[in-house]
Design an enzyme around this catalytic site. Sequence first.
Site, PDB file in Angstrom:
ATOM      1  N   ARG A 173       0.901  -1.103  -0.066  1.00 25.35           N
ATOM      2  CA  ARG A 173       0.067  -0.141  -0.096  1.00 25.35           C
ATOM      3  C   ARG A 173       0.663   1.273   0.024  1.00 25.35           C
ATOM      4  NH1 ARG A 173      -5.247  -0.327   2.334  1.00 25.35           N
ATOM      5  NH2 ARG A 173      -4.880   1.615   3.431  1.00 25.35           N
ATOM      6  N   ARG A 177       9.578   6.163  -3.433  1.00 24.61           N
ATOM      7  CA  ARG A 177       9.946   7.130  -4.612  1.00 24.61           C
ATOM      8  C   ARG A 177      11.398   7.646  -4.650  1.00 24.61           C
ATOM      9  NH1 ARG A 177       5.610  10.233  -2.741  1.00 24.61           N
ATOM     10  NH2 ARG A 177       3.600   9.336  -3.491  1.00 24.61           N
ATOM     11  N   ARG A 250      -8.343  -6.861  13.452  1.00 26.63           N
ATOM     12  CA  ARG A 250      -7.427  -5.779  14.540  1.00 26.63           C
ATOM     13  C   ARG A 250      -8.276  -4.811  14.892  1.00 26.63           C
ATOM     14  NH1 ARG A 250      -3.728  -6.996  17.762  1.00 26.63           N
ATOM     15  NH2 ARG A 250      -2.142  -5.737  18.176  1.00 26.63           N
ATOM     16  N   ARG A 281       0.730   6.018  16.124  1.00 21.32           N
ATOM     17  CA  ARG A 281       0.659   7.360  15.707  1.00 21.32           C
ATOM     18  C   ARG A 281      -0.315   8.282  16.439  1.00 21.32           C
ATOM     19  NH1 ARG A 281      -2.627   5.617  10.093  1.00 21.32           N
ATOM     20  NH2 ARG A 281      -4.596   4.862  10.888  1.00 21.32           N
ATOM     21  N   GLU A 301      -3.098   6.516  18.976  1.00 24.88           N
ATOM     22  CA  GLU A 301      -3.953   5.259  18.332  1.00 24.88           C
ATOM     23  C   GLU A 301      -2.958   4.132  18.757  1.00 24.88           C
ATOM     24  OE1 GLU A 301      -5.124   6.269  14.489  1.00 24.88           O
ATOM     25  OE2 GLU A 301      -4.859   3.916  14.151  1.00 24.88           O
ATOM     26  N   TYR A 349      -9.572  -5.348   3.062  1.00 24.31           N
ATOM     27  CA  TYR A 349      -8.841  -4.002   3.691  1.00 24.31           C
ATOM     28  C   TYR A 349      -9.077  -2.794   2.621  1.00 24.31           C
ATOM     29  CZ  TYR A 349      -4.707  -1.488   5.830  1.00 24.31           C
ATOM     30  OH  TYR A 349      -3.781  -0.653   6.177  1.00 24.31           O
ATOM     31  N   ASP A 351      -9.981   0.835   1.283  1.00 24.05           N
ATOM     32  CA  ASP A 351      -9.923   2.318   1.311  1.00 24.05           C
ATOM     33  C   ASP A 351     -11.313   2.873   1.013  1.00 24.05           C
ATOM     34  OD1 ASP A 351      -7.293   2.619   2.224  1.00 24.05           O
ATOM     35  OD2 ASP A 351      -6.509   2.639   0.133  1.00 24.05           O
TER      36      ASP A 351
HETATM   37  N1  UDP Z   1       3.508   0.688   7.933  1.00 24.40           N
HETATM   38  C1  UDP Z   1       4.827   0.637   8.476  1.00 24.40           C
HETATM   39  N2  UDP Z   1       5.297   1.995   9.053  1.00 24.40           N
HETATM   40  C2  UDP Z   1       4.604   3.107   8.800  1.00 24.40           C
HETATM   41  C3  UDP Z   1       3.547   3.066   8.236  1.00 24.40           C
HETATM   42  C4  UDP Z   1       2.849   2.044   7.965  1.00 24.40           C
HETATM   43  O1  UDP Z   1       5.256  -0.380   8.537  1.00 24.40           O
HETATM   44  O2  UDP Z   1       5.142   4.124   9.405  1.00 24.40           O
HETATM   45  C5  UDP Z   1       2.881  -0.349   7.408  1.00 24.40           C
HETATM   46  C6  UDP Z   1       1.985  -1.210   8.247  1.00 24.40           C
HETATM   47  O3  UDP Z   1       2.186  -2.480   8.221  1.00 24.40           O
HETATM   48  C7  UDP Z   1       0.791  -0.674   8.167  1.00 24.40           C
HETATM   49  C8  UDP Z   1       0.781  -0.769   6.612  1.00 24.40           C
HETATM   50  O4  UDP Z   1       2.181  -0.228   6.230  1.00 24.40           O
HETATM   51  O5  UDP Z   1      -0.173  -1.490   8.511  1.00 24.40           O
HETATM   52  C9  UDP Z   1      -0.307   0.049   6.009  1.00 24.40           C
HETATM   53  O6  UDP Z   1       0.045   1.479   6.242  1.00 24.40           O
HETATM   54  P1  UDP Z   1      -1.291   2.542   6.023  1.00 24.40           P
HETATM   55  O7  UDP Z   1      -0.572   3.874   6.304  1.00 24.40           O
HETATM   56  O8  UDP Z   1      -1.970   2.386   4.672  1.00 24.40           O
HETATM   57  O9  UDP Z   1      -2.231   2.083   7.120  1.00 24.40           O
HETATM   58  P2  UDP Z   1      -3.572   2.608   7.711  1.00 24.40           P
HETATM   59  O10 UDP Z   1      -3.659   4.252   7.685  1.00 24.40           O
HETATM   60  O11 UDP Z   1      -4.897   2.075   6.765  1.00 24.40           O
HETATM   61  O12 UDP Z   1      -3.815   2.133   9.127  1.00 24.40           O
END
Ligand code: UDP
Length: 368
Positions: A173, A177, A250, A281, A301, A349, A351
């Site tokens: 996901r 870059r 989860r 976060r 969170e 999962y 969006d």
């Molecule tokens: N992820 C990570 N570090 C980060 C952000 C994301 O390892 O700083 C990984 C983690 O496994 C997460 C996945 O990437 O579940 C998808 O991240 P996304 O930001 O898409 O998660 P969401 O916002 O849907 O919770």
Amino acid sequence: MDKPYDFLIVGAGLFGAVFAREMSLRGKRCLVIDRRKHVGGNLYCEQIEGINVHKYGPHIFHTNDKNIWDFVNSLVRFNHFVYSPLAAYQDKLYNLPFNMNTFYQIWHSRSPQHVKIIIQNQINESGICIPKNLEEQAIKMVGSQIYEMFIKGYTEKQWGRKAKDLPSSIIKRIPVRYTFDNRYFNDTYQGIPIGGYNKLIDALLEKIEVRTKVDFFSDRIFFKEIADIIVFTGQLDEFYDYRYGNLEYRSLRFEEKILDRKYFQDVAVVNYPEISIPYTRIVEHKYFEFGNQPRTVITKEYPQEWLPGTEAYYPINDLKNNLILKKYAQLAKEEEKVIFGGRLAEYKYYDMHQVIASALAKSRVLNK
Ligand code: UDP
């Protein structure tokens, strides 16, 4: 005898609201019910200190599909918010997603060619050719150093499982870059509804009969009697009384604080990838709408395992759960009077733009 409704829509989240709107525009009689006390599902925002607080985690709309973008913008105007979170690691801040800014911050390298060599050396050392799980996929994408710093801890906190035991799709996901570009999503269209997500949901449900604090499972027989078709957006395994065992999800716990200061972290989201920090976060909500309020609201969170009675957030699409899902999906396929849709009922999962696409597709099939 005619039933009072053509459709009973169980769940007033994004899927249910889009579906209800599409059908009611076609003259169908719809009733939407939700066991929560509010509509909007996990998009729901509460106004605190004049700030729209994303009560179920940060939601940032993004899509490449112009039709979906036009669809949501026909309901409410969107602002130009672009998601660019930071990661805090050992007292330093780094840019996400992984891009030349991050690489510069770690290796002081301004050259994509140089960075590619560093990463390739790490991949070679790891011996990974075809990634078989999230850990291997992540190392293949960014090398082992970034994996250890930003991915391993975050992922294992977020999912409560070893990164080796999770599917690669989760980490795919996130873009990587070799330019100095901090946009988390590659999508052409991004933003937040001006005035918050409640405006979007209210616009979708504007002319539709909605009842909150009503639980479908409290009287299934009654609810099956009142409509020709049920549109179910809750947990698929719950619909079938967990007969093949429960699907795993989860869940999250949110710790929200109002702070008597104007700003806290100067950006909407900071990720905390270290395993020793229990939350993943911190969200500072005012930034989603460029707020200027005198106080600020933040949310930490904390991921946790889903248990019956708590809210399910993320489906865990690993092998074990996908096998159980297959069995439930077979039952669902055989239903003639029930449509399943959304993140929980499809166990995907998704969006937001994908949920909307699914709801539009499923409602349009019926109109043929
Ligand atoms: N992820 C990570 N570090 C980060 C952000 C994301 O390892 O700083 C990984 C983690 O496994 C997460 C996945 O990437 O579940 C998808 O991240 P996304 O930001 O898409 O998660 P969401 O916002 O849907 O919770």
